[in-house]
Design a protein around this motif. Sequence first.
Motif, PDB file in Angstrom:
ATOM      1  N   VAL A   1       0.644  -1.020   0.195  1.00  0.00           N
ATOM      2  CA  VAL A   1      -0.093   0.014  -0.302  1.00  0.00           C
ATOM      3  C   VAL A   1       0.930   0.986   0.032  1.00  0.00           C
ATOM      4  O   VAL A   1       1.828   1.303   0.326  1.00  0.00           O
ATOM      5  N   GLN A   2       0.178   2.206  -0.560  1.00  0.00           N
ATOM      6  CA  GLN A   2       0.911   3.981  -1.243  1.00  0.00           C
ATOM      7  C   GLN A   2       0.151   4.040   0.023  1.00  0.00           C
ATOM      8  O   GLN A   2      -0.462   4.630  -0.614  1.00  0.00           O
ATOM      9  N   ASN A   3       0.854   5.153   1.103  1.00  0.00           N
ATOM     10  CA  ASN A   3       0.655   5.778   1.504  1.00  0.00           C
ATOM     11  C   ASN A   3       1.884   7.370   0.581  1.00  0.00           C
ATOM     12  O   ASN A   3       2.921   7.556   1.178  1.00  0.00           O
ATOM     13  N   ASN A   4       0.228   8.275   0.390  1.00  0.00           N
ATOM     14  CA  ASN A   4       0.773   9.562  -0.024  1.00  0.00           C
ATOM     15  C   ASN A   4       0.751  10.429   0.688  1.00  0.00           C
ATOM     16  O   ASN A   4       0.810  11.792   0.279  1.00  0.00           O
ATOM     17  N   ASN A   5       0.006  10.591   2.029  1.00  0.00           N
ATOM     18  CA  ASN A   5       0.355  10.967   2.758  1.00  0.00           C
ATOM     19  C   ASN A   5       0.973  11.492   3.845  1.00  0.00           C
ATOM     20  O   ASN A   5       1.284  11.176   4.847  1.00  0.00           O
ATOM     21  N   LEU A   6       2.520  12.121   3.030  1.00  0.00           N
ATOM     22  CA  LEU A   6       3.638  12.084   3.543  1.00  0.00           C
ATOM     23  C   LEU A   6       2.964  13.576   4.531  1.00  0.00           C
ATOM     24  O   LEU A   6       2.564  14.070   4.784  1.00  0.00           O
ATOM     25  N   GLY A   7       3.714  12.774   6.068  1.00  0.00           N
ATOM     26  CA  GLY A   7       3.812  13.281   7.013  1.00  0.00           C
ATOM     27  C   GLY A   7       2.315  12.837   8.278  1.00  0.00           C
ATOM     28  O   GLY A   7       1.929  12.668   9.133  1.00  0.00           O
ATOM     29  N   ALA A   8       1.830  12.270   7.617  1.00  0.00           N
ATOM     30  CA  ALA A   8       0.549  11.769   8.253  1.00  0.00           C
ATOM     31  C   ALA A   8       0.532  10.028   8.328  1.00  0.00           C
ATOM     32  O   ALA A   8       0.606   9.468   7.068  1.00  0.00           O
ATOM     33  N   GLY A   9      -0.161   9.675   9.524  1.00  0.00           N
ATOM     34  CA  GLY A   9      -0.857   7.810   9.296  1.00  0.00           C
ATOM     35  C   GLY A   9      -2.046   7.763   9.685  1.00  0.00           C
ATOM     36  O   GLY A   9      -3.083   8.711   9.985  1.00  0.00           O
ATOM     37  N   ALA A  10      -2.303   6.491   9.916  1.00  0.00           N
ATOM     38  CA  ALA A  10      -3.701   6.296   9.997  1.00  0.00           C
ATOM     39  C   ALA A  10      -3.797   5.191  11.208  1.00  0.00           C
ATOM     40  O   ALA A  10      -2.625   4.246  11.029  1.00  0.00           O
TER      41      ALA A  10
END
Length: 178
Positions: free
Chosen positions: A21-30
């Motif tokens: 999975v690519q996380n494109n929300n750099l600086g954010a997590g879930a």
Amino acid sequence: VVSWARAFETAPQTYTAAAYVQNNNLGAGARRVAYTFQLFDAENKLVVDRAGVADIPPVPTVPIIEPGINVGYRTVARALFSFSVEPVWVKAGELPRLLVSGQSLAADGSRLEATISNDSYSDARATVAAVLFDIDGVARAASKSTVTVPARSSTPIIFTWGQPQQGIVRGEITVLPL
């Protein structure tokens, strides 16, 4: 964004499912994002689905690995991965700095080892994922483990597969702080 999903036979009647999975929300997590793996046979009939939850840390690539899926006497031909809910993104605080070094892949693809170093001033707990790839960049095996690395220290990590993995040319280890 789901880059790929695959299922690997690990023992008779048992598979491991994996997705990148690519996380494109750099600086954010879930946190605690619900997901489902669906495994299908060659006739596109559902063999099994497996639900789970995963944390998505603020890193670009997040492997999600679900081991020990019993498929009975069926054979899996393909896998699908999807999130069951929309992730709630939260700006991430500072993460421990965990580095992978000294990675070594056995010639027969049955063993991948490395050292995980923690440069921070507190102990760090992480999920460590390993994925093996063939010459075409196709994932052929996956595994995961959870480790605690003491502050300002390092620890070895070893992944093994019960039998040689044919055609493996590269192993990728990803550290996901918890």
